[in-house]
Design an enzyme around this catalytic site. Structure first.
Site, mmCIF file in Angstrom:
data_model
loop_
_atom_site.group_PDB
_atom_site.id
_atom_site.type_symbol
_atom_site.label_atom_id
_atom_site.label_comp_id
_atom_site.label_asym_id
_atom_site.label_seq_id
_atom_site.Cartn_x
_atom_site.Cartn_y
_atom_site.Cartn_z
ATOM 1 N N LYS A 166 0.815 -1.219 0.000
ATOM 2 C CA LYS A 166 0.000 0.000 0.000
ATOM 3 C C LYS A 166 0.856 1.280 0.000
ATOM 4 O O LYS A 166 2.066 1.231 0.267
ATOM 5 C CB LYS A 166 -0.935 -0.043 1.221
ATOM 6 C CG LYS A 166 -1.968 -1.182 1.158
ATOM 7 C CD LYS A 166 -2.933 -1.130 2.346
ATOM 8 C CE LYS A 166 -3.977 -2.233 2.261
ATOM 9 N NZ LYS A 166 -4.968 -2.155 3.372
ATOM 10 N N TYR B 6 -12.476 -2.203 -3.584
ATOM 11 C CA TYR B 6 -12.980 -2.298 -2.214
ATOM 12 C C TYR B 6 -14.508 -2.189 -2.154
ATOM 13 O O TYR B 6 -15.063 -1.849 -1.110
ATOM 14 C CB TYR B 6 -12.327 -1.235 -1.334
ATOM 15 C CG TYR B 6 -10.927 -1.596 -0.867
ATOM 16 C CD1 TYR B 6 -10.720 -2.689 -0.024
ATOM 17 C CD2 TYR B 6 -9.819 -0.857 -1.259
ATOM 18 C CE1 TYR B 6 -9.447 -3.028 0.418
ATOM 19 C CE2 TYR B 6 -8.540 -1.182 -0.821
ATOM 20 C CZ TYR B 6 -8.357 -2.273 0.020
ATOM 21 O OH TYR B 6 -7.104 -2.608 0.462
ATOM 22 N N THR C 43 -5.460 -6.773 10.910
ATOM 23 C CA THR C 43 -5.754 -5.497 10.243
ATOM 24 C C THR C 43 -5.242 -4.312 11.069
ATOM 25 O O THR C 43 -4.640 -3.378 10.529
ATOM 26 C CB THR C 43 -7.281 -5.358 10.044
ATOM 27 O OG1 THR C 43 -7.776 -6.537 9.419
ATOM 28 C CG2 THR C 43 -7.618 -4.137 9.199
ATOM 29 N N ASN D 68 -2.021 0.341 6.691
ATOM 30 C CA ASN D 68 -1.479 -0.888 7.282
ATOM 31 C C ASN D 68 -0.637 -1.706 6.312
ATOM 32 O O ASN D 68 -0.519 -2.919 6.432
ATOM 33 C CB ASN D 68 -2.597 -1.708 7.935
ATOM 34 C CG ASN D 68 -3.661 -2.135 6.946
ATOM 35 O OD1 ASN D 68 -3.552 -1.855 5.748
ATOM 36 N ND2 ASN D 68 -4.678 -2.824 7.420
ATOM 37 N N HIS E 264 -2.253 -5.399 1.565
ATOM 38 C CA HIS E 264 -3.535 -6.083 1.372
ATOM 39 C C HIS E 264 -3.238 -7.522 0.986
ATOM 40 O O HIS E 264 -2.289 -7.783 0.248
ATOM 41 C CB HIS E 264 -4.341 -5.433 0.232
ATOM 42 C CG HIS E 264 -5.494 -6.289 -0.226
ATOM 43 N ND1 HIS E 264 -6.721 -6.252 0.395
ATOM 44 C CD2 HIS E 264 -5.581 -7.257 -1.190
ATOM 45 C CE1 HIS E 264 -7.519 -7.148 -0.183
ATOM 46 N NE2 HIS E 264 -6.856 -7.761 -1.150
ATOM 47 N N GLU F 173 -9.614 -11.087 -7.449
ATOM 48 C CA GLU F 173 -8.704 -9.953 -7.272
ATOM 49 C C GLU F 173 -7.494 -10.051 -8.207
ATOM 50 O O GLU F 173 -7.012 -9.035 -8.711
ATOM 51 C CB GLU F 173 -8.253 -9.874 -5.807
ATOM 52 C CG GLU F 173 -9.394 -9.460 -4.875
ATOM 53 C CD GLU F 173 -8.984 -9.376 -3.419
ATOM 54 O OE1 GLU F 173 -9.844 -8.975 -2.608
ATOM 55 O OE2 GLU F 173 -7.826 -9.700 -3.074
#
Ligand code: UDP
Length: 149
Positions: free
Chosen positions: A20, A60, A102, A123, A126, A137
């Site tokens: 991320k 998402y 998470t 965080n 993913h 995905e």
């Protein structure tokens, strides 16, 4: 005679991973990839991209009614991400274990989120949560010819 071994064999699987924007901004791509490889996962596809708002909202979409949705989309489009396909025995569960919870305050020591995450939103990674979502995905980001096992 000996007791028969009734354990199920581990299946070779693929899962979708995203490094991320908080992690790319801090130049952590290599350290995170080392965690995957040390755990026996192979990076069989990888590209650095900038998500559009439409892409982040679609990716998402399952969370669109959640209070954190707008913030999450804004965060995920705030900088480059590295999308990747990880392959190995039980790749979905194995990757989830390496990522940690998470919320980094709840993540086990040694996990990516315990070591690198900034907070519950930023965080660092993913990872798909099940084999069927992994397939969806992976197809969201990669053509079959881009995945080289
Ligand atoms: N998230 C957030 N606030 C929350 C819960 C989740 O900002 O209270 C973000 C966070 O980046 C998380 C993502 O939304 O990784 C997806 O949430 P999910 O519950 O699917 O967690 P994950 O599967 O990523 O651990």
């Amino acid at each position: 005679g000996s007791t028969p071994d009734t354990r199920l064999p581990m299946a070779t699987e693929r899962t979708l991973s995203i490094i991320k924007p908080d992690a790319t901004r801090r130049n952590l791509t290599g350290r995170i990839n080392a965690k995957f490889e040390e755990a026996g996962l192979r990076i069989v596809a990888q590209k650095r991209i900038r998500l559009t708002k439409d892409q982040a909202e679609a990716f998402y979409g399952v969370h669109k009614e959640r209070p954190f949705f707008a913030g999450l989309v804004s965060f995920m489009t705030s900088g480059p991400v590295v999308v990747q396909v990880l392959e190995g025995d039980d790749a979905v569960a194995r990757n989830r274990a390496i990522m940690g919870a998470t919320d980094p305050r709840k993540a086990e020591a040694g996990t990516i989120r315990a070591e690198f995450a900034e907070d519950i939103e930023a965080n660092s990674v993913h990872g798909s949560d099940a084999a069927d979502t992994a397939a969806q995905e992976i197809a969201f980001f990669f053509a079959g010819v881009e995945i080289v096992g």
